[in-house]
Design an enzyme around this catalytic site. Structure first.
Site, PDB file in Angstrom:
ATOM      1  N   CYS A   1       5.130  -4.527  15.729  1.00 33.86           N
ATOM      2  CA  CYS A   1       5.095  -3.331  16.540  1.00 33.86           C
ATOM      3  C   CYS A   1       3.509  -3.716  17.053  1.00 33.86           C
ATOM      4  O   CYS A   1       2.608  -4.081  15.914  1.00 33.86           O
ATOM      5  CB  CYS A   1       5.090  -2.171  15.917  1.00 33.86           C
ATOM      6  SG  CYS A   1       6.831  -1.904  15.707  1.00 33.86           S
TER       7      CYS A   1
ATOM      8  N   CYS B   1       5.708  -6.278   7.373  1.00 34.43           N
ATOM      9  CA  CYS B   1       6.830  -5.852   8.342  1.00 34.43           C
ATOM     10  C   CYS B   1       6.956  -7.090   9.299  1.00 34.43           C
ATOM     11  O   CYS B   1       6.106  -7.601   9.583  1.00 34.43           O
ATOM     12  CB  CYS B   1       6.370  -4.706   8.854  1.00 34.43           C
ATOM     13  SG  CYS B   1       7.803  -3.891   9.858  1.00 34.43           S
TER      14      CYS B   1
ATOM     15  N   CYS C   1      -1.001   6.546   9.932  1.00 38.15           N
ATOM     16  CA  CYS C   1       0.142   5.875  10.613  1.00 38.15           C
ATOM     17  C   CYS C   1      -0.528   4.502  11.188  1.00 38.15           C
ATOM     18  O   CYS C   1      -1.411   4.565  11.982  1.00 38.15           O
ATOM     19  CB  CYS C   1       0.949   6.774  11.237  1.00 38.15           C
ATOM     20  SG  CYS C   1       1.410   8.292  10.827  1.00 38.15           S
TER      21      CYS C   1
ATOM     22  N   GLY D   1       6.853  -1.691   6.193  1.00 36.71           N
ATOM     23  CA  GLY D   1       8.165  -2.311   6.333  1.00 36.71           C
ATOM     24  C   GLY D   1       9.095  -1.473   7.113  1.00 36.71           C
ATOM     25  O   GLY D   1       8.597  -0.131   7.535  1.00 36.71           O
ATOM     26  N   GLU D   2      10.242  -1.958   7.401  1.00 41.87           N
ATOM     27  CA  GLU D   2      11.201  -1.234   8.094  1.00 41.87           C
ATOM     28  C   GLU D   2      12.229  -0.797   7.104  1.00 41.87           C
ATOM     29  O   GLU D   2      12.944  -1.771   6.605  1.00 41.87           O
ATOM     30  CB  GLU D   2      11.772  -2.268   9.282  1.00 41.87           C
ATOM     31  CG  GLU D   2      13.086  -1.673   9.830  1.00 41.87           C
ATOM     32  CD  GLU D   2      13.320  -0.359  10.323  1.00 41.87           C
ATOM     33  OE1 GLU D   2      13.925   0.431   9.845  1.00 41.87           O
ATOM     34  OE2 GLU D   2      12.458   0.209  11.035  1.00 41.87           O
TER      35      GLU D   2
ATOM     36  N   GLU E   1       0.937  -1.277  -0.189  1.00 42.22           N
ATOM     37  CA  GLU E   1       0.007   0.002   0.113  1.00 42.22           C
ATOM     38  C   GLU E   1       0.818   1.101   0.136  1.00 42.22           C
ATOM     39  O   GLU E   1       1.918   1.360   0.626  1.00 42.22           O
ATOM     40  CB  GLU E   1      -0.890   0.149   1.167  1.00 42.22           C
ATOM     41  CG  GLU E   1      -1.990  -1.010   1.026  1.00 42.22           C
ATOM     42  CD  GLU E   1      -3.087  -0.899   2.159  1.00 42.22           C
ATOM     43  OE1 GLU E   1      -4.254  -1.377   1.797  1.00 42.22           O
ATOM     44  OE2 GLU E   1      -2.713  -0.817   3.223  1.00 42.22           O
TER      45      GLU E   1
ATOM     46  N   CYS F   1       0.566  -1.301  15.449  1.00 38.65           N
ATOM     47  CA  CYS F   1       0.784  -1.306  13.714  1.00 38.65           C
ATOM     48  C   CYS F   1      -0.084  -2.514  12.950  1.00 38.65           C
ATOM     49  O   CYS F   1       0.352  -3.670  13.335  1.00 38.65           O
ATOM     50  CB  CYS F   1       1.920  -1.134  13.399  1.00 38.65           C
ATOM     51  SG  CYS F   1       2.217  -0.805  11.611  1.00 38.65           S
TER      52      CYS F   1
ATOM     53  N   SER G   1      11.185   6.154  15.175  1.00 40.52           N
ATOM     54  CA  SER G   1       9.740   5.788  15.738  1.00 40.52           C
ATOM     55  C   SER G   1       9.864   5.632  17.040  1.00 40.52           C
ATOM     56  O   SER G   1      10.616   4.540  17.440  1.00 40.52           O
ATOM     57  CB  SER G   1       9.099   4.624  15.250  1.00 40.52           C
ATOM     58  OG  SER G   1       8.513   4.746  13.989  1.00 40.52           O
ATOM     59  N   LEU G   2       9.805   6.498  18.055  1.00 40.72           N
ATOM     60  CA  LEU G   2      10.392   6.365  19.495  1.00 40.72           C
ATOM     61  C   LEU G   2       9.063   5.503  20.450  1.00 40.72           C
ATOM     62  O   LEU G   2       9.211   4.720  20.912  1.00 40.72           O
ATOM     63  CB  LEU G   2      10.784   7.800  20.066  1.00 40.72           C
ATOM     64  CG  LEU G   2      11.179   7.680  21.536  1.00 40.72           C
ATOM     65  CD1 LEU G   2      12.524   6.836  21.808  1.00 40.72           C
ATOM     66  CD2 LEU G   2      11.416   8.977  21.725  1.00 40.72           C
TER      67      LEU G   2
ATOM     68  N   SER H   1      11.846   6.595   7.759  1.00 39.40           N
ATOM     69  CA  SER H   1      11.538   6.454   9.364  1.00 39.40           C
ATOM     70  C   SER H   1      11.813   5.050   9.636  1.00 39.40           C
ATOM     71  O   SER H   1      11.655   4.039   9.177  1.00 39.40           O
ATOM     72  CB  SER H   1       9.907   6.757   9.570  1.00 39.40           C
ATOM     73  OG  SER H   1       9.384   6.002  10.829  1.00 39.40           O
TER      74      SER H   1
END
Length: 348
Positions: free
Chosen positions: A120, A116, A337, A163-164, A96, A123, A218-219, A195
């Site tokens: 997380c 991903c 997000c 994804g990362e 996407e 997410c 992404s904290l 990010s």
């Protein structure tokens, strides 16, 4: 169709490869210049678009090379004019991407992986798992698809979709450089943002790049226990190590990283959590973006009320930390997000 999928995408060839291919087809060398102009400057997605080439030559090229552009499976349009696309690549894998219009601006939010593997908790993408990583060409194609659909130039790109990016570092950097290339889309390096969940080797490698690409982290929590629960995929990259890597990044580049914090009710909006975030950020060169968590089906997490974001913004500002409360666009079509999950609504 099977044969086309096995052909080499002409856009993956080097300039010298294209000149060589043109020579092998007994065409004058200025034809190679024309082909390169269509590929680099005009971002052609088919040989038929190359209207200043003889039809016979276009047929020859089409018999030898493909344009493996992604196919749009579905599109959704938000009340705020954000558009979400489900795009399928030639091997059947889909991702996407999101187009976010503004006043005289168009931002493309693209995916670096199909799915991903970071897992997380907040997410939808992470809960679905990882299918595979995207190539640089597939990332750029997402940007081009958005530009064509809006019939407008993309002015900035955020690598914040599925994804990362730093789990696919080399291809991500190739995509960044392609988008920044003055022969092509010419998007300024500072308008290209990557990010990461906080993969430290990737942050250190990113700091060594000569271009001024923008880094976002992404904290989400500055408490180790909470962060481990929210982001198990980066558990080994502890907060003290992340803090150290980010200070090294600032010293090496002089650039200000952005810290992203999705506020989650009862999880990272408590008094101790807010204090930990302020302690982590105070005295460092950074900008903090606060957003309300985006809901998605089957999630037990809920967004913090707006007054909690305003309270944290006041605390951070009092500590000298630049902070913005950001509106997450496209939530009504699951384009905000953390909501990207390759759902297949009725195709438009």
């Amino acid at each position: 169709m099977e044969q086309t999928n096995q052909m080499r995408d002409i856009r993956s060839l080097s300039d010298d490869d294209i000149r060589s291919a043109v020579a092998q087809l007994d065409q004058p060398m200025f034809r190679a210049t024309q082909v390169l102009e269509w590929l680099h400057k005009k971002n052609a997605s088919s040989f038929d678009e190359m209207t200043n080439l003889p039809k016979s030559f276009r047929t020859q090229l089409a018999e030898r090379f493909s344009f493996a552009v992604p196919r749009q499976i579905a599109q959704q349009i938000s009340r705020d004019r954000t558009r979400k696309y489900l795009l399928e690549f030639s091997d059947g894998v889909s991702v996407e991407a999101v187009g976010i219009p503004g006043r005289g601006k168009l931002t493309a939010c693209i995916s670096t992986q199909a799915g991903c593997g970071m897992r997380c908790a907040f997410c939808a993408t992470g809960l679905a798992g990882l299918a595979r990583s995207c190539t640089a060409r597939e990332m750029v194609d997402q940007v081009l698809h958005i530009a064509r659909d809006f019939n407008e130039r993309v002015t900035s790109v955020v690598f914040m979709g599925q994804g990362e990016p730093f789990a696919n570092f080399d291809e991500t950097v190739r995509a960044l450089r392609t988008l920044n290339d003055p022969r092509g889309l010419k998007i300024g390096a500072r308008h290209l943002t990557v990010s990461t969940c906080g993969i430290i080797p990737g942050i250190r490698a990113f700091a060594k790049l000569p271009e001024q690409f923008t880094l976002a982290i992404s904290l989400h929590s500055a408490s180790q226990q909470t962060r481990n629960q929210l982001m198990p995929g980066v558990k080994k990259y502890t907060l003290p190590r992340l803090y150290e890597a980010l200070q090294e990044y600032v010293e090496a580049t002089g650039r200000r990283p952005t810290y992203e914090i999705a506020m989650i009710e009862g999880i990272n909006d408590t008094n101790p959590e807010m204090r930990a975030i302020c302690d982590f950020c105070e005295g460092t060169l950074c900008h903090v973006n606060l957003i309300q968590l985006s809901d998605f089906p089957d999630s037990e997490l809920h967004p913090s009320p707006l007054f909690k974001l305003e309270e944290l913004q006041k605390r951070l500002t009092a500590r000298g930390v630049q902070t913005t409360i950001r509106c997450s666009r496209g939530a009504d079509i699951d384009a905000a997000c953390g909501q990207l999950k390759q759902r297949r609504p009725n195709a438009r």
